[in-house]
Every structure is written in C-alpha cells, then in structure tokens.
Design a protein around this motif. Structure first.
Motif, PDB file in Angstrom:
ATOM      1  N   GLU A   1     -11.351 -11.059   4.877  1.00  0.00           N
ATOM      2  CA  GLU A   1     -12.220 -11.988   3.685  1.00  0.00           C
ATOM      3  C   GLU A   1     -11.987 -12.182   2.465  1.00  0.00           C
ATOM      4  O   GLU A   1     -11.294 -13.297   1.754  1.00  0.00           O
ATOM      5  N   ILE A   2     -11.798 -10.898   1.667  1.00  0.00           N
ATOM      6  CA  ILE A   2     -11.851 -10.468   0.544  1.00  0.00           C
ATOM      7  C   ILE A   2     -10.088 -10.598   0.348  1.00  0.00           C
ATOM      8  O   ILE A   2      -9.893 -11.352  -0.778  1.00  0.00           O
ATOM      9  N   ASP A   3      -9.415 -10.289   1.246  1.00  0.00           N
ATOM     10  CA  ASP A   3      -7.819 -10.597   1.025  1.00  0.00           C
ATOM     11  C   ASP A   3      -7.378 -12.138   1.382  1.00  0.00           C
ATOM     12  O   ASP A   3      -6.517 -12.269   0.538  1.00  0.00           O
ATOM     13  N   ARG A   4      -8.417 -12.753   1.356  1.00  0.00           N
ATOM     14  CA  ARG A   4      -7.852 -14.267   2.140  1.00  0.00           C
ATOM     15  C   ARG A   4      -8.053 -15.056   0.681  1.00  0.00           C
ATOM     16  O   ARG A   4      -7.224 -16.097   0.003  1.00  0.00           O
ATOM     17  N   ILE A   5      -9.552 -14.478   0.297  1.00  0.00           N
ATOM     18  CA  ILE A   5      -9.568 -14.920  -1.759  1.00  0.00           C
ATOM     19  C   ILE A   5      -8.634 -14.537  -2.527  1.00  0.00           C
ATOM     20  O   ILE A   5      -8.492 -15.280  -3.281  1.00  0.00           O
ATOM     21  N   ARG A   6      -8.261 -13.294  -2.469  1.00  0.00           N
ATOM     22  CA  ARG A   6      -7.329 -12.407  -3.144  1.00  0.00           C
ATOM     23  C   ARG A   6      -6.273 -13.502  -2.858  1.00  0.00           C
ATOM     24  O   ARG A   6      -5.540 -13.765  -3.886  1.00  0.00           O
ATOM     25  N   THR A   7      -5.690 -14.069  -2.737  1.00  0.00           N
ATOM     26  CA  THR A   7      -4.215 -14.472  -1.633  1.00  0.00           C
ATOM     27  C   THR A   7      -4.433 -15.952  -2.202  1.00  0.00           C
ATOM     28  O   THR A   7      -3.314 -16.778  -2.865  1.00  0.00           O
TER      29      THR A   7
ATOM     30  N   MET B   1       2.503 -18.380 -14.564  1.00  0.00           N
ATOM     31  CA  MET B   1       2.438 -19.923 -13.289  1.00  0.00           C
ATOM     32  C   MET B   1       1.718 -20.621 -13.816  1.00  0.00           C
ATOM     33  O   MET B   1       0.184 -20.535 -14.095  1.00  0.00           O
ATOM     34  N   ASP B   2       2.262 -21.838 -14.148  1.00  0.00           N
ATOM     35  CA  ASP B   2       1.115 -22.953 -14.416  1.00  0.00           C
ATOM     36  C   ASP B   2       0.896 -23.601 -12.948  1.00  0.00           C
ATOM     37  O   ASP B   2       1.250 -23.910 -11.667  1.00  0.00           O
ATOM     38  N   VAL B   3      -0.241 -23.740 -12.871  1.00  0.00           N
ATOM     39  CA  VAL B   3      -0.982 -24.848 -11.661  1.00  0.00           C
ATOM     40  C   VAL B   3      -1.532 -25.367 -12.186  1.00  0.00           C
ATOM     41  O   VAL B   3      -3.020 -25.378 -13.442  1.00  0.00           O
ATOM     42  N   ASP B   4      -1.724 -26.827 -11.788  1.00  0.00           N
ATOM     43  CA  ASP B   4      -2.018 -28.409 -12.009  1.00  0.00           C
ATOM     44  C   ASP B   4      -3.805 -27.984 -12.072  1.00  0.00           C
ATOM     45  O   ASP B   4      -4.212 -27.046 -11.531  1.00  0.00           O
ATOM     46  N   ARG B   5      -4.682 -28.181 -13.020  1.00  0.00           N
ATOM     47  CA  ARG B   5      -6.284 -28.525 -12.802  1.00  0.00           C
ATOM     48  C   ARG B   5      -6.729 -28.737 -11.456  1.00  0.00           C
ATOM     49  O   ARG B   5      -7.329 -28.425 -11.220  1.00  0.00           O
ATOM     50  N   SER B   6      -6.178 -29.734 -10.570  1.00  0.00           N
ATOM     51  CA  SER B   6      -6.457 -30.279 -10.249  1.00  0.00           C
ATOM     52  C   SER B   6      -6.272 -28.977  -8.783  1.00  0.00           C
ATOM     53  O   SER B   6      -7.109 -29.525  -6.973  1.00  0.00           O
ATOM     54  N   THR B   7      -4.985 -28.620  -8.552  1.00  0.00           N
ATOM     55  CA  THR B   7      -5.218 -27.206  -7.628  1.00  0.00           C
ATOM     56  C   THR B   7      -6.017 -26.562  -7.667  1.00  0.00           C
ATOM     57  O   THR B   7      -6.326 -26.300  -6.692  1.00  0.00           O
ATOM     58  N   GLN B   8      -6.801 -25.902  -9.658  1.00  0.00           N
ATOM     59  CA  GLN B   8      -6.479 -24.997  -9.343  1.00  0.00           C
ATOM     60  C   GLN B   8      -8.603 -25.438  -9.014  1.00  0.00           C
ATOM     61  O   GLN B   8      -9.363 -24.647  -8.650  1.00  0.00           O
ATOM     62  N   ASP B   9      -9.110 -26.621  -9.436  1.00  0.00           N
ATOM     63  CA  ASP B   9     -10.372 -27.732  -9.051  1.00  0.00           C
ATOM     64  C   ASP B   9     -10.373 -26.893  -7.495  1.00  0.00           C
ATOM     65  O   ASP B   9     -11.698 -26.967  -6.830  1.00  0.00           O
ATOM     66  N   ALA B  10      -9.589 -27.972  -6.873  1.00  0.00           N
ATOM     67  CA  ALA B  10      -9.967 -27.480  -5.321  1.00  0.00           C
ATOM     68  C   ALA B  10      -9.744 -25.605  -4.671  1.00  0.00           C
ATOM     69  O   ALA B  10     -10.887 -25.541  -3.844  1.00  0.00           O
ATOM     70  N   ALA B  11      -9.017 -25.001  -5.410  1.00  0.00           N
ATOM     71  CA  ALA B  11      -8.763 -23.571  -4.948  1.00  0.00           C
ATOM     72  C   ALA B  11     -10.226 -23.590  -5.393  1.00  0.00           C
ATOM     73  O   ALA B  11     -11.300 -22.497  -4.599  1.00  0.00           O
ATOM     74  N   ARG B  12     -11.244 -23.510  -6.777  1.00  0.00           N
ATOM     75  CA  ARG B  12     -12.161 -23.238  -7.584  1.00  0.00           C
ATOM     76  C   ARG B  12     -13.498 -23.577  -6.468  1.00  0.00           C
ATOM     77  O   ARG B  12     -14.253 -22.253  -5.609  1.00  0.00           O
TER      78      ARG B  12
ATOM     79  N   ALA C   1      -6.492 -16.926  -4.861  1.00  0.00           N
ATOM     80  CA  ALA C   1      -6.412 -16.948  -6.042  1.00  0.00           C
ATOM     81  C   ALA C   1      -5.168 -16.973  -6.949  1.00  0.00           C
ATOM     82  O   ALA C   1      -5.113 -17.178  -7.922  1.00  0.00           O
ATOM     83  N   LEU C   2      -4.433 -15.760  -6.278  1.00  0.00           N
ATOM     84  CA  LEU C   2      -2.939 -15.200  -6.721  1.00  0.00           C
ATOM     85  C   LEU C   2      -2.338 -16.640  -6.638  1.00  0.00           C
ATOM     86  O   LEU C   2      -1.618 -17.327  -7.714  1.00  0.00           O
ATOM     87  N   ALA C   3      -2.512 -18.172  -5.995  1.00  0.00           N
ATOM     88  CA  ALA C   3      -1.747 -18.430  -5.673  1.00  0.00           C
ATOM     89  C   ALA C   3      -2.147 -19.615  -6.662  1.00  0.00           C
ATOM     90  O   ALA C   3      -1.651 -20.621  -7.011  1.00  0.00           O
ATOM     91  N   SER C   4      -3.642 -19.779  -6.361  1.00  0.00           N
ATOM     92  CA  SER C   4      -3.683 -21.257  -7.774  1.00  0.00           C
ATOM     93  C   SER C   4      -3.946 -20.537  -8.916  1.00  0.00           C
ATOM     94  O   SER C   4      -4.431 -21.494 -10.003  1.00  0.00           O
ATOM     95  N   GLY C   5      -3.436 -19.262  -9.339  1.00  0.00           N
ATOM     96  CA  GLY C   5      -3.581 -18.690 -10.992  1.00  0.00           C
ATOM     97  C   GLY C   5      -5.325 -18.400 -11.751  1.00  0.00           C
ATOM     98  O   GLY C   5      -5.706 -18.245 -12.464  1.00  0.00           O
ATOM     99  N   MET C   6      -5.485 -18.358 -10.450  1.00  0.00           N
ATOM    100  CA  MET C   6      -7.331 -17.594 -10.814  1.00  0.00           C
ATOM    101  C   MET C   6      -7.257 -15.962 -10.720  1.00  0.00           C
ATOM    102  O   MET C   6      -7.783 -14.918 -10.197  1.00  0.00           O
ATOM    103  N   PHE C   7      -6.950 -15.799 -12.046  1.00  0.00           N
ATOM    104  CA  PHE C   7      -6.389 -14.112 -12.299  1.00  0.00           C
ATOM    105  C   PHE C   7      -7.628 -13.032 -11.891  1.00  0.00           C
ATOM    106  O   PHE C   7      -7.568 -11.673 -11.760  1.00  0.00           O
ATOM    107  N   PRO C   8      -8.774 -14.292 -12.770  1.00  0.00           N
ATOM    108  CA  PRO C   8     -10.307 -13.460 -12.673  1.00  0.00           C
ATOM    109  C   PRO C   8     -10.882 -12.486 -11.398  1.00  0.00           C
ATOM    110  O   PRO C   8     -11.257 -11.435 -10.881  1.00  0.00           O
TER     111      PRO C   8
END
Length: 110
Positions: A40-46, A1-12, A48-55
C-alpha cells in the motif's frame, strides 16, 4: 513536472483516503501484515509521484525503508501520521520535501 490543480486535488483526496484507511487498520491488532503495508505504501508513493506530490512520495519512501529495517507497531503509526500530514500540504517544493524528511529523521531517532 507540472500537474494541473484538479489532478492534484483528486490525487490528494485518493491519498488521504488511502492513508486514513491504512492508519485505521494499523491501529488495531494484528493490523496489516508487513507485506500489505509495503504494497500500500508503494501504491501511495506511485500516486504521489504521478501527481507531483513530492513530500508524500518522500515520506512514503522513508516509511518503506523503515518497514524494510523491521520497524513495526507504534513506530509505523507515527510514520503514517507524518504521511497523512504530507498529504495535506499545498507545498510541493524542495523545502517542503526537506521539512518532511526532517520530520521522518526525528521519528527515526525516537
């Protein structure tokens, strides 16, 4: 899944905020309940997955498993430190996930 950089930055930014808040709460007795931590860990995982932050998702999954096994206190704070580190990485590939999974395994062995 490709996520644009601004989306990933906001998620980070959001993930860093959530992990920092959770870590701060966990540092003081009595800290969040197991149910609060797990939610809260479940929200964090959700996020992360939606924004392509797999680690981050990988570490969140390991932390959820640790909570389910009954880990508490200082051990959880150590897992949260790994989770915070995962939010800072720019690498989202399989090798990065493997590196963070290995860090989780080392933490589990302590």
């Amino acid at each position: 899944m490709d996520v644009d950089r601004s989306t990933q930055d906001a998620a980070r930014h959001e993930l860093t905020r959530r992990v920092s808040a959770l870590s701060a709460r966990a540092a003081f007795a009595p800290g969040p309940s197991t149910a609060e931590l797990a939610a809260e860990i479940d929200r964090i995982r959700t996020i992360a997955l939606a924004s392509g932050m797999f680690p981050v998702a990988s570490v969140a999954h390991a932390l959820s498993s640790a909570l389910a096994r009954g880990e508490r206190g200082p051990l959880v704070r150590g897992w949260l430190a790994i989770l915070r580190d995962a939010t800072c990485t720019d690498r989202q590939d399989a090798d990065a996930c493997a590196s963070f999974a290995a860090a989780c395994s080392v933490r589990l062995a302590r």
